[in-house]
Design a protein around this motif. Sequence first.
Motif: not given
Length: 94
Positions: A1-9, A26-41
């Motif tokens: 799967p494609v990544d999702v970028f998330i802030n470390p906090a 959310n109320d429209r659907g669900v997707i699964e992805r691999k997490a990438k933790v990044s300060e850039r977000v």
Amino acid sequence: PVDVFINPADAAKRKIKAGDTVRVFNDRGVIERKAKVSERVPAGVIAMHQGPWRKLGTDGVDRGGGVNTLTTDTIDRVGGAATYNSVLVEVKKA
């Protein structure tokens, strides 16, 4: 799967580590992805690119990376374009 970028906090609050599979929903659907933790977000924001194709499992979860699973069909009242640039979602470890 494609990544999702998330802030470390945000990742720490959710006990998410780099490489974990996460559910973005959310109320429209669900997707699964691999997490990438990044300060850039920025905190409070995630970033995702469109995946190759929507691929729904029998449980209704998209594992193909189709971000439109989470978007609305609403049309912008000013320009008449799609309103998919910002979408309210939640993220949790899968």
